[in-house]
Write an enzyme that holds these catalytic residues in place. Structure first.
Site, PDB file in Angstrom:
ATOM      1  N   LYS A 154     -19.763   9.897   9.315  1.00  0.00           N
ATOM      2  CA  LYS A 154     -20.687  11.139   9.056  1.00  0.00           C
ATOM      3  C   LYS A 154     -21.154  12.472   9.427  1.00  0.00           C
ATOM      4  O   LYS A 154     -20.863  13.769   8.908  1.00  0.00           O
ATOM      5  CB  LYS A 154     -21.492  10.698   8.277  1.00  0.00           C
ATOM      6  CG  LYS A 154     -21.023   9.662   6.470  1.00  0.00           C
ATOM      7  CD  LYS A 154     -21.905   9.229   6.509  1.00  0.00           C
ATOM      8  CE  LYS A 154     -21.886   8.734   5.203  1.00  0.00           C
ATOM      9  NZ  LYS A 154     -21.270   7.286   5.509  1.00  0.00           N
TER      10      LYS A 154
ATOM     11  N   CYS B 265     -22.919   5.811  -2.667  1.00  0.00           N
ATOM     12  CA  CYS B 265     -22.035   5.777  -1.571  1.00  0.00           C
ATOM     13  C   CYS B 265     -21.428   4.652  -1.117  1.00  0.00           C
ATOM     14  O   CYS B 265     -20.528   4.620  -0.461  1.00  0.00           O
ATOM     15  CB  CYS B 265     -23.036   5.985  -0.195  1.00  0.00           C
ATOM     16  SG  CYS B 265     -24.530   6.699  -0.572  1.00  0.00           S
TER      17      CYS B 265
ATOM     18  N   GLU C 106     -30.262  -0.066   8.558  1.00  0.00           N
ATOM     19  CA  GLU C 106     -28.458  -0.889   9.330  1.00  0.00           C
ATOM     20  C   GLU C 106     -28.782  -0.858  10.628  1.00  0.00           C
ATOM     21  O   GLU C 106     -27.781  -1.921  11.342  1.00  0.00           O
ATOM     22  CB  GLU C 106     -27.779   0.636   8.712  1.00  0.00           C
ATOM     23  CG  GLU C 106     -26.109   0.083   9.096  1.00  0.00           C
ATOM     24  CD  GLU C 106     -25.119   1.409   8.985  1.00  0.00           C
ATOM     25  OE1 GLU C 106     -23.760   1.229   8.502  1.00  0.00           O
ATOM     26  OE2 GLU C 106     -25.502   2.198   8.995  1.00  0.00           O
TER      27      GLU C 106
ATOM     28  N   HIS D  81     -22.561   2.966   8.022  1.00  0.00           N
ATOM     29  CA  HIS D  81     -22.629   3.890   7.539  1.00  0.00           C
ATOM     30  C   HIS D  81     -23.763   5.616   7.709  1.00  0.00           C
ATOM     31  O   HIS D  81     -22.809   6.180   7.523  1.00  0.00           O
ATOM     32  CB  HIS D  81     -23.550   3.448   5.804  1.00  0.00           C
ATOM     33  CG  HIS D  81     -24.014   4.028   4.793  1.00  0.00           C
ATOM     34  ND1 HIS D  81     -22.270   4.796   4.531  1.00  0.00           N
ATOM     35  CD2 HIS D  81     -24.726   4.404   3.691  1.00  0.00           C
ATOM     36  CE1 HIS D  81     -23.136   5.302   3.420  1.00  0.00           C
ATOM     37  NE2 HIS D  81     -25.028   5.163   3.038  1.00  0.00           N
TER      38      HIS D  81
ATOM     39  N   HIS E  22     -21.719  13.328   4.870  1.00  0.00           N
ATOM     40  CA  HIS E  22     -21.999  12.564   3.862  1.00  0.00           C
ATOM     41  C   HIS E  22     -20.311  13.129   2.233  1.00  0.00           C
ATOM     42  O   HIS E  22     -21.563  13.644   1.752  1.00  0.00           O
ATOM     43  CB  HIS E  22     -23.288  12.393   3.280  1.00  0.00           C
ATOM     44  CG  HIS E  22     -23.305  11.233   3.126  1.00  0.00           C
ATOM     45  ND1 HIS E  22     -22.216   9.886   2.473  1.00  0.00           N
ATOM     46  CD2 HIS E  22     -24.345  10.309   3.322  1.00  0.00           C
ATOM     47  CE1 HIS E  22     -23.065   9.223   2.162  1.00  0.00           C
ATOM     48  NE2 HIS E  22     -24.185   8.743   2.059  1.00  0.00           N
TER      49      HIS E  22
ATOM     50  N   PHE F  54     -27.023   4.592  -1.777  1.00  0.00           N
ATOM     51  CA  PHE F  54     -29.024   4.875  -2.451  1.00  0.00           C
ATOM     52  C   PHE F  54     -28.735   3.993  -3.439  1.00  0.00           C
ATOM     53  O   PHE F  54     -28.553   3.755  -4.493  1.00  0.00           O
ATOM     54  CB  PHE F  54     -28.622   6.416  -3.417  1.00  0.00           C
ATOM     55  CG  PHE F  54     -30.112   7.148  -3.524  1.00  0.00           C
ATOM     56  CD1 PHE F  54     -30.216   7.882  -2.405  1.00  0.00           C
ATOM     57  CD2 PHE F  54     -30.298   7.743  -4.351  1.00  0.00           C
ATOM     58  CE1 PHE F  54     -31.209   8.840  -2.679  1.00  0.00           C
ATOM     59  CE2 PHE F  54     -31.829   8.122  -4.611  1.00  0.00           C
ATOM     60  CZ  PHE F  54     -31.819   8.619  -3.425  1.00  0.00           C
TER      61      PHE F  54
END
Length: 397
Positions: free
Chosen positions: A320, A162, A302, A291, A325, A383
């Site tokens: 998102k 990502c 996060e 994110h 995503h 990831f």
């Protein structure tokens, strides 16, 4: 760090093609995630699908690159006058002085998935028309864009999940600082495929509903597809109102094969590095594009990192919920969202989120706001713990 100027930028996603479609969706707080059966997937899944990709025709000279990913790459290139901006940069600097640095996670893997259905019944051989090098190969999309513009400068694809198409800003900045190039096309392209949908579903990371970032009842991602590009040049000739990338922070958790550090230490390190490069304090940031994947562990990590560095005041949200995503394209797409926020004075309210998790008491926006911005931060945390944060700043009058 030497700041870099965004001379042009564009994006395409489930919200539509081009900047105007995305600005309208941000203002209306409208998402593009729908529930449907896609391709041969044998269950309903919520996805952010780009409309019309099956109808896109690649240029005749580039037909051997034909796959869903490169069709999206071309469709996105053709928006917002981006092709003309690149051609003007090539005229200024030369074809050998323009780099191409793109992010992608699965490239054109769908073409191989489809080819495996057509294997020879006796030998198992793939169909003769399948061209792995120009489609499934990870470098395919950078090669396609390079050929599209007849460029001969350096090119590569970054594939760090990502964070891929955020990290390419760092690649370009280092190339510019070293004097190896004078301009760069950066961004990311990633498209829907069976591997992604089945893979994330097998990990129980896909929500049965459109995703709800930072919601107290969030339960997974919605897989999306999209593409974004920015043309980067040195900031020497920046004019009032221009947008610069002033800070880039990269880190690696090295904590777990798939899970982030629970306190978000790697994420915090990336944000701190980006602020330090930009010469800013946390209080200088007017908006954070999170994110915000909507998985329980990622949002918690996060959120912990953002709270520890920014406290509870800085407005933030995840886009998102708008697009799904988009994996390797997410960093680039959300960088352009951040630039639009900065340019328009628009702080996007999250889509899908109903009640912010009480354990994450950050200033998560449930409604879109309009107010002037000077500096914004965009987070991309991949990831496996690959992290990248970008600071964008408006040039003062």
């Amino acid at each position: 760090m030497q700041a870099i100027r965004l001379s042009a930028y564009t994006l395409t996603s489930a919200l539509g093609s081009g900047l105007d479609a995305h600005l309208a969706a941000l203002r209306q707080q409208r998402g593009g995630i729908v529930k449907k059966r896609w391709e041969t997937v044998d269950f309903d899944v919520c996805i952010g699908e780009v409309a019309g990709l099956d109808d896109v025709q690649l240029r005749p000279a580039l037909q051997h690159y034909d796959c869903r990913n490169n069709r999206l790459a071309q469709l996105a290139l053709e928006q917002d006058g981006f092709v003309a901006s690149v051609q003007a940069a090539v005229a200024r600097h030369g074809a050998g002085r323009v780099g191409v640095f793109l992010g992608s996670s699965t490239s054109g893997i769908l073409s191989s998935e489809q080819a495996y259905r057509q294997r020879d019944a006796q030998t198992g051989a793939l169909p003769p028309g399948h061209r792995y090098r120009e489609t499934h190969n990870a470098y395919s999309v950078a090669d396609f864009v390079r050929q599209f513009f007849a460029l001969s400068g350096p090119a590569c694809v970054v594939s760090t999940a990502c964070s891929s198409s955020a990290k390419v800003f760092g690649t370009a900045q280092r190339m510019l600082a070293a004097g190896l190039i004078d301009a760069a096309i950066v961004g990311g392209v990633d498209t829907l495929c069976l591997t992604t949908i089945y893979g994330f579903s097998s990990l129980q990371l896909v929500s049965p509903k459109p995703c709800r970032p930072f919601d107290g009842e969030r339960d997974g991602i919605s897989v999306g597809e999209g593409a974004a590009y920015a043309l980067l040049e040195r900031a020497d000739l920046a004019q009032p109102g221009d947008i610069l990338c002033t800070g880039i922070g990269e880190s690696s958790d090295a904590y777990h094969m798939s899970s982030p550090h629970p306190q978000g230490l790697g994420a915090r390190a990336a944000m701190e590095q980006a602020l330090r490069m930009a010469g800013l304090q946390a209080a200088d940031i007017g908006y954070i594009n999170l994110h915000g994947t909507a998985t329980p562990s990622n949002d918690a990590a996060e959120g912990a990192a953002v709270l520890s560095l920014f406290g509870e005041q800085t407005p933030c949200s995840s886009t998102k919920g708008h697009t799904g995503h988009t994996l390797g394209a997410a960093g680039g797409i959300e960088a352009v969202f951040s630039v639009l926020a900065l340019r328009e004075g628009l702080l996007p309210g999250g889509v899908g989120t109903q009640q912010v998790d009480a354990q994450l008491p950050c200033n998560y926006l449930l409604q879109t706001l309009e107010q002037p911005l000077q500096h914004v931060l965009s987070n991309s945390f991949g990831f496996g713990g690959s992290n990248c944060s970008l600071v964008f700043s408006r040039v003062d009058a």
